[in-house]
Every structure is written in structure tokens, then in C-alpha cells.
Design an enzyme around this catalytic site. Structure first.
Site, PDB file in Angstrom:
ATOM      1  N   GLU A  65     -12.636  39.836 -13.721  1.00 18.97           N
ATOM      2  CA  GLU A  65     -11.796  40.846 -14.389  1.00 18.97           C
ATOM      3  C   GLU A  65     -12.224  40.911 -15.847  1.00 18.97           C
ATOM      4  OE1 GLU A  65      -7.150  42.171 -15.258  1.00 18.97           O
ATOM      5  OE2 GLU A  65      -7.608  40.054 -14.949  1.00 18.97           O
ATOM      6  N   ASP A 119      -8.667  49.165 -22.872  1.00 16.58           N
ATOM      7  CA  ASP A 119      -8.345  49.916 -24.094  1.00 16.58           C
ATOM      8  C   ASP A 119      -8.886  51.341 -23.965  1.00 16.58           C
ATOM      9  OD1 ASP A 119      -7.177  47.638 -25.273  1.00 16.58           O
ATOM     10  OD2 ASP A 119      -9.157  46.889 -25.829  1.00 16.58           O
ATOM     11  N   THR A 159      -0.344  43.641 -13.435  1.00 17.20           N
ATOM     12  CA  THR A 159      -0.821  43.015 -14.676  1.00 17.20           C
ATOM     13  C   THR A 159       0.355  43.030 -15.664  1.00 17.20           C
ATOM     14  OG1 THR A 159      -1.506  44.956 -15.952  1.00 17.20           O
ATOM     15  CG2 THR A 159      -2.994  44.248 -14.187  1.00 17.20           C
ATOM     16  N   GLU A 194       0.796  46.602 -16.765  1.00 14.60           N
ATOM     17  CA  GLU A 194       1.331  47.412 -15.658  1.00 14.60           C
ATOM     18  C   GLU A 194       2.845  47.229 -15.560  1.00 14.60           C
ATOM     19  OE1 GLU A 194      -0.739  46.590 -12.074  1.00 14.60           O
ATOM     20  OE2 GLU A 194       0.433  47.971 -10.857  1.00 14.60           O
TER      21      GLU A 194
HETATM   22  N1  SAM Z   1      -5.776  43.548 -18.335  1.00 11.90           N
HETATM   23  C1  SAM Z   1      -4.606  43.144 -19.076  1.00 11.90           C
HETATM   24  C2  SAM Z   1      -3.387  43.834 -18.543  1.00 11.90           C
HETATM   25  O1  SAM Z   1      -3.533  44.807 -17.784  1.00 11.90           O
HETATM   26  O2  SAM Z   1      -2.259  43.389 -18.849  1.00 11.90           O
HETATM   27  C3  SAM Z   1      -4.794  43.378 -20.606  1.00 11.90           C
HETATM   28  C4  SAM Z   1      -4.918  44.816 -21.017  1.00 11.90           C
HETATM   29  S1  SAM Z   1      -5.247  45.008 -22.775  1.00 11.90           S
HETATM   30  C5  SAM Z   1      -4.845  46.641 -23.099  1.00 11.90           C
HETATM   31  C6  SAM Z   1      -7.029  45.057 -22.816  1.00 11.90           C
HETATM   32  C7  SAM Z   1      -7.667  43.697 -23.045  1.00 11.90           C
HETATM   33  O3  SAM Z   1      -9.080  43.830 -22.939  1.00 11.90           O
HETATM   34  C8  SAM Z   1      -7.398  43.125 -24.440  1.00 11.90           C
HETATM   35  O4  SAM Z   1      -6.837  41.835 -24.314  1.00 11.90           O
HETATM   36  C9  SAM Z   1      -8.775  43.091 -25.098  1.00 11.90           C
HETATM   37  O5  SAM Z   1      -8.922  41.996 -25.984  1.00 11.90           O
HETATM   38  C10 SAM Z   1      -9.685  42.997 -23.899  1.00 11.90           C
HETATM   39  N2  SAM Z   1     -11.041  43.510 -24.153  1.00 11.90           N
HETATM   40  C11 SAM Z   1     -11.343  44.704 -24.700  1.00 11.90           C
HETATM   41  N3  SAM Z   1     -12.675  44.854 -24.792  1.00 11.90           N
HETATM   42  C12 SAM Z   1     -13.225  43.727 -24.273  1.00 11.90           C
HETATM   43  C13 SAM Z   1     -14.560  43.280 -24.116  1.00 11.90           C
HETATM   44  N4  SAM Z   1     -15.604  44.041 -24.504  1.00 11.90           N
HETATM   45  N5  SAM Z   1     -14.774  42.083 -23.537  1.00 11.90           N
HETATM   46  C14 SAM Z   1     -13.712  41.304 -23.156  1.00 11.90           C
HETATM   47  N6  SAM Z   1     -12.420  41.680 -23.297  1.00 11.90           N
HETATM   48  C15 SAM Z   1     -12.178  42.870 -23.857  1.00 11.90           C
END
Ligand code: SAM
Length: 214
Positions: A44, A118, A191, A194
Site C-alpha cells: 500500500e 493526496d 482506511t 475512508e
Molecule cells: N491511506 C491512508 C488512508 O486512507 O487513511 C492515508 C491517506 S493520506 C491522505 C495520504 C498519505 O500518503 C499521507 O500520509 C502521505 O504522507 C502519504 N504519501 C503521499 N505521497 C507519498 C509518497 N510519494 N510516498 C509515500 N507516502 C506518500
């Protein structure tokens, strides 16, 4: 993701190097040795605080899961979940997805999950979206032939963009739901995002796409 300053997070991650692998490039091509079996590996990208990946690991003991998260102050939440309920089939990486091909060998990963990535809504930030074509290419280099990406989001703009990006890349759209929680899809594991957005009444979008490179 709201960040709190957690100066102790780095030390905590280092203390638990059995779960948070601190030298992942050295494991390239050897991830099955870490798990001690030949079960499929699902990753993931952007795993956040790990609600999804730990839930999946518990529900599917015959699959190995690796959660990858950039922010140490966030991934420490995923580590806490694992420490509360230890499982043999899960590992975490505090890494940037941009380095996936230095961490995994070609064909080493069986599936990629992207959850609530994001959105980067500004056009000039398109390249940062985890469903931009350069990321689709990166996933292709580490996935098995005919590997899949499973993607969920509540962001309609990101979902529409991603379906176009998948399609333009030549991926097969296997499954698309415009309202996951009202669909007959079974076995959904929520998640953190979610749970939060669905409780506010937001619709959840989901797709499964497949590389046609076999
Ligand atoms: N997947 C989780 C959820 O649905 O609850 C977290 C969603 S959050 C909006 C997006 C996460 O992706 C953040 O914690 C961010 O730090 C991580 N993220 C963004 N770009 C990333 C990258 N290039 N590599 C690893 N993690 C990344």
C-alpha cells in the site's frame, strides 16, 4: 494528513526494525526471505496510520503486506497498531514511493493499493499524483505481469483523473464503483480517511485496474 510534531517517532521506528525495515534497498529481490514464505506480496503506497493494511493482513494471512509511508510521524501510528496486535505477514517502510524500483525487483510485488492518495488538485502538480503516468510506469516495473492496482478515494476529481490516466496508460478497468458503500462489494476494509469521509456522508469511489503486459 494532519501532522503533529513527534520527535520520538524516529527512535520508535528504529527500535522496531523487525516491523519497520530500515534498509529496504538491501532487501531488493529478497522480500520473501523477510517473511519466510513465498506468499504473494501486496503493497500500500501512502499507508497513513495503517488501519487498512493491518486489517487486510489480519483478514488474509496467506498474503504478505508492506505499507509504505513518507511521514515518520504518521507511520508510527501504523507501528502502534501492529505492536498492539502483532501479525507475521506485515512490514512497514518509512520511504518515498519514488524509490519503489530501488526497493523491489521486477515482478516482486503482486498488487499495489492506493487509498485516499493526496489529490494535488492544481494542474501544475499533476506529476505528484500517485496515479500520474510516471507512477503507473514505476508500479509496472515492480509488479508481476498482469499485476493490479486497487484504488479508493472520496475525491471525485482525483478519481476521474485517475480513470483517465489508467485508461490512457493502457490498463484494463476491471472494476469501477461510484459508490462503494452502497454497492454489493464484499470484504471492504476501511482506511482512516475512508471512515472519516464516509461518516460525513461523502461517497467513496473504488477501482481495480490491471496491466495487460502478460
Ligand atoms: N491511506 C491512508 C488512508 O486512507 O487513511 C492515508 C491517506 S493520506 C491522505 C495520504 C498519505 O500518503 C499521507 O500520509 C502521505 O504522507 C502519504 N504519501 C503521499 N505521497 C507519498 C509518497 N510519494 N510516498 C509515500 N507516502 C506518500
Amino acid at each position: 494528513m494532519r501532522l503533529r510534531n513527534k520527535p520520538w517517532a524516529k527512535d520508535k521506528l528504529a527500535e522496531h526494525s523487525n516491523y519497520v525495515i530500515d534498509n529496504p534497498t538491501e532487501q531488493k529481490g529478497k522480500w520473501h526471505e523477510i517473511f519466510g514464505n513465498d506468499h504473494p506480496i501486496h503493497i500500500e503506497v501512502g499507508t497513513g496510520k495503517g488501519k487498512f493494511i493491518t486489517g487486510m493482513a489480519k483478514a488474509n494471512p496467506e498474503i504478505n503486506y508492506i505499507g509504505i509511508e513518507l511521514q515518520e510521524s504518521v507511520i508510527v501510528g501504523a507501528l502502534d497498531r501492529i505492536l498492539e496486535d502483532p501479525l507475521p505477514n506485515i512490514r512497514l517502510l518509512n520511504e518515498n514511493a519514488d524509490d519503489l524500483n530501488e526497493i523491489f525487483q521486477e515482478g516482486e510485488v503482486d498488487r499495489v493499493y492506493l487509498n485516499f492518495s493526496d489529490p494535488w488538485p492544481k494542474n501544475r502538480h499533476e506529476k505528484r499524483r500517485l496515479t500520474y503516468k510516471s507512477y503507473l510506469n514505476l508500479y509496472e516495473t515492480i509488479l508481476v505481469k498482469n499485476g493490479e492496482i486497487h484504488f479508493k478515494t472520496d475525491n471525485q476529481g482525483l478519481f476521474e483523473y485517475s480513470l483517465r490516466s489508467f485508461s490512457e496508460y493502457g490498463l484494463l478497468l476491471k472494476f469501477v464503483s461510484l459508490d462503494l458503500h452502497q454497492s454489493d462489494f464484499e470484504g471492504n476494509i476501511m482506511t482512516e480517511y475512508e471512515e472519516k469521509f464516509a461518516s460525513r456522508g461523502n461517497r467513496i469511489y473504488r477501482s481495480e485496474v490491471k496491466y495487460l503486459n502478460g
